[in-house]
Each structure stands twice: as structure tokens, then as C-alpha cells.
Scaffold this active site. Sequence first.
Site, PDB file in Angstrom:
ATOM      1  CD  GLN A  97     -33.625 -52.645 -40.178  1.00 38.99           C
ATOM      2  OE1 GLN A  97     -33.590 -51.646 -39.461  1.00 38.99           O
ATOM      3  NE2 GLN A  97     -32.529 -53.165 -40.695  1.00 38.99           N
ATOM      4  CB  CYS A 128     -57.697 -47.660 -43.099  1.00 39.73           C
ATOM      5  SG  CYS A 128     -58.949 -46.479 -42.580  1.00 39.73           S
ATOM      6  CG  ASP A 153     -37.157 -54.654 -51.184  1.00 42.84           C
ATOM      7  OD1 ASP A 153     -36.142 -54.012 -50.849  1.00 42.84           O
ATOM      8  OD2 ASP A 153     -37.272 -55.891 -50.979  1.00 42.84           O
ATOM      9  CG  HIS A 165     -39.255 -50.716 -40.805  1.00 39.96           C
ATOM     10  ND1 HIS A 165     -37.970 -50.287 -41.040  1.00 39.96           N
ATOM     11  CD2 HIS A 165     -39.404 -50.696 -39.458  1.00 39.96           C
ATOM     12  CE1 HIS A 165     -37.374 -50.019 -39.891  1.00 39.96           C
ATOM     13  NE2 HIS A 165     -38.224 -50.260 -38.912  1.00 39.96           N
TER      14      HIS A 165
END
Length: 232
Positions: A88, A114, A91, A106
Site C-alpha cells: 500500500q 495524466c 515509497d 496505491h
Amino acid sequence: MEKIVILTGAGISAESGLSTFRDEGGLWAQHRIEDVATPEGFARDPALVQGFYNARRVQASKVQPNAAHEALARLQRDWPGDVVIVTQNVDSLHEAGGAKDVIHMHGTLAGALCSACGHRWTAPPEMAVGESCPACARPTARPDVVWFGEIPYYMDEIYDHLSSASIFAAIGTSGQVYPAAAFVHEAQAAGARTIEINLEPSPGASGFDERLVGKATQTVPRWVGHLLAPHS
Ligand code: NAD
Ligand code: APR
């Protein structure tokens, strides 16, 4: 050979120096979710949201993976079956710690998306509001992070892995956000043995077959060592 599916949350990166969300002083104590982690918040004040993710991107670029990230990479290398890491986290510390093919449900801080054509690319360290999309040239760039109310990435692939898991581990997640919070039930339906590895038992901890409580940099290497012992 047994497939291991691992779900990680912010807690696995905590000892690398990145804030979690719901711990004391966490990100949701510093910022309102409505303002920085929803499409409505971005529409209302794109500069505030872009600045929030630029700051997190710069912060994440300055920290190192910890022993927990590295232990999962070792498990991927040395386990005689598949080891799938679903995170999730936005990083890239799993990859920095040597993990491969990490599934970022995520999205990632490193990415830009975009809003118009859906093109995804690597974001510059400080992405400006209204940055042009390299594919369609419209000024519709946004952080490539899945916000509340949006659909996570790779869900079909994730459910496919869960349906054939023999072992499922949730590491460093409070289990407060769906659909990730229900992965343990999907894995159990497939007959997997499940374990929660967390600093403290999460509200859903009793739903797991086992629990390992403590800091990830200590518990995850211990868990991986235990799994690999018979194969070493
Ligand atoms: P949810 O309803 O499961 O929310 C769980 C918790 O998040 C809530 O208990 C609350 O604490 C908080 N929350 C959610 N929406 C909020 C809001 N608008 N204002 C304040 N607090 C809020 O989350 P959800 O909205 O059902 O999430 C749906 C989708 O969003 C899921 O697909 C999830 O993967 C995705 N998501 C992404 C992120 C991210 O930052 N990458 C964060 C959370 C959810
Ligand atoms: N070792 C192990 N676990 C830890 C550590 C540590 N050193 N430090 C904190 N934890 C645990 C906490 O006990 C908590 O259960 O990590 C968990 C962090 O929970 P959250 O802050 O809720 O983070 P997470 O579960 O990843 O949140 C899920 O919610 O807001 C969204 O986008 C956000 O993807 C995130 C999602």
C-alpha cells in the site's frame, strides 16, 4: 511449491524514517485526508496537493531501506516458490532493499499520472501544477497515487495471487483501508495460513491465524529466517 503473498503498509517503512498515517503524529494528524488524499481535494487546491506529494517524494528519496525490506528481498531470492509483495506504500523502499516485481496498489511517489489520457511516467523531483503530459501534451499531470474513493491498481492480479496463496502475511498495516484490509479473508478462503506482523495487534488481528508483535526490523527477519530454515 508454496506461494507466499505479502501485504505491506506504512509500518514497514517507519524505521526508515517515513511517517505512518494513523500512529501518533502520523500524516493524518498533520494533514486532512480530504485536503491531500482525495480527488476533490486536488480539484480544490492542486498546488497544496502537489506540494504535499513533492515534499513526500523528496523525503522518501533521502531515506534507506531497513532490515525488514531487506529480509523480504532475501525471502524472494531464497524461497523455493513464488513470493509476491503487494504494498500500500507509495515509497520505493522495497525495491531499494532488493525486492523484485513489487505490486504498488496505491501507486508511487516516483510516478506522475495524466488525468486526461491516463499516461503514467516518472515524475520530476518537484512536479509543477499543470505540468504537461508527455503523451497527450495537455496540462493535466497529477501525482500517480491512488486517493480515497479511487480504485487501486492491479486488483485482478492481486486477487489472482491471493486465490493461490499458501501463506499470507500482512506487515505494518493497521488494516483500516479496503480492499487491502480484506485480503486476509481472500487468502483464508483459498486455504492459506495467515499471519499479522505488526508493532501492535491491529483491530483486525484476531482474524489472522498467527500474530507476531514487535518492530518490523526485528520481527520480519526472524519470520523470514524461520521460513527459510528448513530450506537452508
Ligand atoms: P475507506 O473508506 O476504507 O477509509 C478508511 C479510512 O480512511 C476511514 O476510516 C477514514 O479514517 C479514512 N478516510 C477515507 N476517506 C476519507 C475522507 N474522505 N475523509 C477523511 N477520512 C477518510 O477508504 P475508501 O475511501 O473506501 O478508499 C477507497 C479506495 O481508496 C480504496 O481503493 C483504497 O485503496 C484507496 N485509498 C488510497 C489511499 C492512498 O493514499 N493511496 C488511501 C486510502 C485509500
Ligand atoms: N514495525 C511494525 N509495524 C509498525 C511499526 C514498526 N516499526 N511502526 C508502526 N507500525 C504499524 C502500526 O502499529 C500500524 O498498525 O504500522 C501500521 C501503520 O498503519 P497506518 O498508519 O494506518 O498505515 P497503513 O495501514 O499503511 O494505511 C493504509 O491508508 O491512508 C491510507 O494511503 C494510506 O496506503 C495507506 C492506507
